[in-house]
Design a protein around this motif. Sequence first.
Motif, short mmCIF file in Angstrom:
data_model
loop_
_atom_site.label_atom_id
_atom_site.label_comp_id
_atom_site.label_asym_id
_atom_site.label_seq_id
_atom_site.Cartn_x
_atom_site.Cartn_y
_atom_site.Cartn_z
N ASP A 1 7.45 6.59 5.21
CA ASP A 1 6.08 6.48 5.03
C ASP A 1 5.18 7.64 4.92
O ASP A 1 4.58 7.87 4.13
CB ASP A 1 5.66 5.54 5.91
N SER A 2 5.68 8.54 6.00
CA SER A 2 4.84 9.67 6.04
C SER A 2 4.89 10.52 4.77
O SER A 2 3.78 11.07 4.49
CB SER A 2 5.39 10.48 7.46
N ILE A 3 5.93 10.61 4.17
CA ILE A 3 6.04 11.42 2.88
C ILE A 3 5.31 10.82 1.95
O ILE A 3 4.28 11.54 1.09
CB ILE A 3 7.52 11.65 2.70
N LEU A 4 5.23 9.55 1.94
CA LEU A 4 4.40 8.87 0.79
C LEU A 4 3.03 8.92 0.95
O LEU A 4 2.12 8.91 0.09
CB LEU A 4 4.91 7.29 0.84
N VAL A 5 2.45 8.68 2.08
CA VAL A 5 1.04 8.79 2.48
C VAL A 5 0.44 10.08 2.42
O VAL A 5 -0.74 10.42 2.75
CB VAL A 5 0.70 7.70 3.66
N SER A 6 1.26 11.09 2.64
CA SER A 6 0.73 12.51 3.05
C SER A 6 0.00 13.39 1.95
O SER A 6 -0.99 14.11 2.14
CB SER A 6 1.77 13.34 3.78
N GLY A 7 0.40 12.88 0.80
CA GLY A 7 -0.36 13.48 -0.42
C GLY A 7 0.44 14.73 -0.68
O GLY A 7 0.11 15.31 -1.65
N CYS A 8 1.54 14.91 -0.27
CA CYS A 8 2.54 16.14 -0.50
C CYS A 8 3.05 15.85 -1.87
O CYS A 8 2.97 14.93 -2.65
CB CYS A 8 3.83 16.16 0.46
N ALA B 1 14.71 19.62 0.52
CA ALA B 1 15.14 18.69 -0.44
C ALA B 1 15.88 17.31 -0.05
O ALA B 1 15.95 17.22 1.04
CB ALA B 1 16.18 19.58 -1.27
N THR B 2 16.06 16.53 -1.04
CA THR B 2 16.76 15.15 -0.36
C THR B 2 17.44 14.35 -1.85
O THR B 2 16.87 14.81 -2.84
CB THR B 2 15.57 14.31 0.36
N HIS B 3 18.33 13.72 -1.52
CA HIS B 3 18.69 12.95 -2.33
C HIS B 3 18.20 11.28 -2.21
O HIS B 3 18.65 10.45 -2.92
CB HIS B 3 20.55 12.76 -2.32
N MET B 4 17.26 11.22 -1.18
CA MET B 4 17.15 9.65 -0.86
C MET B 4 16.48 8.98 -2.18
O MET B 4 15.38 9.75 -2.53
CB MET B 4 16.02 9.93 0.44
N PRO B 5 16.76 7.87 -2.39
CA PRO B 5 15.89 7.05 -3.40
C PRO B 5 14.49 6.88 -2.90
O PRO B 5 14.03 6.96 -1.91
CB PRO B 5 16.50 5.51 -3.34
N TYR B 6 13.46 6.68 -3.92
CA TYR B 6 12.13 6.50 -3.43
C TYR B 6 11.86 5.41 -2.29
O TYR B 6 11.07 5.49 -1.54
CB TYR B 6 11.30 6.27 -4.97
N THR B 7 12.67 4.24 -2.73
CA THR B 7 12.42 3.21 -1.84
C THR B 7 12.92 3.31 -0.14
O THR B 7 12.34 2.68 0.77
CB THR B 7 13.12 1.83 -2.02
N CYS B 8 13.50 4.71 -0.03
CA CYS B 8 14.14 5.32 1.06
C CYS B 8 13.33 6.26 1.78
O CYS B 8 13.43 6.64 3.15
CB CYS B 8 15.48 5.65 1.29
N LEU B 9 12.29 6.53 1.30
CA LEU B 9 11.60 7.87 1.69
C LEU B 9 10.56 7.46 2.87
O LEU B 9 10.29 6.37 2.89
CB LEU B 9 10.49 8.35 0.58
N THR C 1 17.12 8.26 10.66
CA THR C 1 16.41 8.86 11.77
C THR C 1 15.02 9.32 10.94
O THR C 1 13.72 9.06 11.64
CB THR C 1 16.75 10.28 12.03
N LEU C 2 14.80 9.59 9.89
CA LEU C 2 13.74 10.08 9.24
C LEU C 2 12.92 8.96 9.12
O LEU C 2 11.60 9.05 9.24
CB LEU C 2 13.76 10.71 7.65
N GLN C 3 13.43 7.83 8.51
CA GLN C 3 12.48 6.75 8.36
C GLN C 3 11.91 6.08 9.51
O GLN C 3 10.78 5.77 9.61
CB GLN C 3 13.45 5.42 7.81
N GLN C 4 12.71 6.40 10.81
CA GLN C 4 11.98 5.84 12.03
C GLN C 4 11.06 6.49 12.76
O GLN C 4 10.21 6.37 13.33
CB GLN C 4 13.11 5.35 12.92
N CYS C 5 11.33 7.99 12.54
CA CYS C 5 10.59 9.02 13.55
C CYS C 5 9.82 10.13 12.75
O CYS C 5 9.05 10.65 13.37
CB CYS C 5 11.86 9.62 14.33
N PHE C 6 10.20 10.21 11.50
CA PHE C 6 9.41 11.34 10.96
C PHE C 6 7.81 10.91 10.28
O PHE C 6 7.72 10.00 9.60
CB PHE C 6 10.06 11.91 9.52
#
Length: 317
Positions: free
Chosen positions: A136-143, A126-134, A49-54
């Motif tokens: 995109d929004s988390i990766l590009v947001s600068g958070c 918090a999350t247990h997600m591996p980096y490759t599963c984050l 859900t997060l990968q598709q919609c967040f």
Amino acid sequence: SKKKSDKTSTKSLWDWFLPFQKRKDGQVKISISTKVFGFLINPLEGVITLQQCFKEAQPTDVFLVTCPKSGTTWFKTLLFAIMNRDLYDYDDHPLLTTNPHACVPFFETYAIENATNLRPDLSLLATHMPYTCLPDSILVSGCRIVYVYRDPKDLFVSLWHFANKIRSKELPTLILGEAFEQFCRGVSIGGPFWDHVVGYWKASIEWPDRVLFTKYEDMKNDPQLHVKKLAQFIGYPFSIKEENEGIRQKILDLCSFESLSNLEVNKNGLIRLGQDMVLENKSFFRQGKIQDWKNYLTTEMVERIDEITKHKFKELA
Ligand code: A3P
């Protein structure tokens, strides 16, 4: 050499969480080979859900990322206390009456219950997600991403205890050696453990301002220094006035193993992690020590896990 643990048998490490699942096939493993990652079915739904919609990560968000048993509970409290220190007094703090996992939810389980409104009203998750599963929004947001590493020998022993603690009482105790075998083969939540670590280690090298790679052992050995670094990294540095008032020490005291594990809420309360998983809060507090593996792992086990670690991390040296 014989250690404390070889009692009765079970089929697989993946049995660990089945008593909490409604479905008989309660979990999906994408694969147990290297380079791909396993999830329980509930968090897996959340991950997808997060990968598709967040799409709404903010630069001010902080994501705590761990493999289970790396010290997630502890770092949740430290980050929560640091980020909310202007809001609460230390004798009337939410962490005194609320389990850390209720104060700082796992994003993948949050996503299942809030699929229509994924932007949480919180800037710490918090999350247990591996980096490759984050997403995109988390990766590009600068958070900011705070990754916590723990010695895999201690992490494994902690995981084995946890699995036995939360396991249905009708099931036999998991044999340490069997669980160890699975862990070494990469079968663990969010695992293989080593690939999970490598993903965030590389990201921390590439984007040091965005990804902090920190260690459970370092926080144990020098909490003053590392909590200061943590606060600085997430953009909440302690001011001189706060330092003079001893706020850093107050946060460390509030979040210490002794303090948290002796609270009524953490001794007797329950926490719901996802639709079908209800755990005792006390299952997240065992010893909070380093090198407890010396009491459980044989010489052969230590050599094996150290060899895997050396091999998997050689590219990081
Ligand atoms: P042990 O089983 O080795 O004691 P997680 O929170 O990722 O599930 O990790 C749980 C581990 O962190 C357990 O390790 C637990 O005891 C330890 N832990 C929990 N709270 C802690 C704290 N405040 N300080 C240090 N360790 C803590």
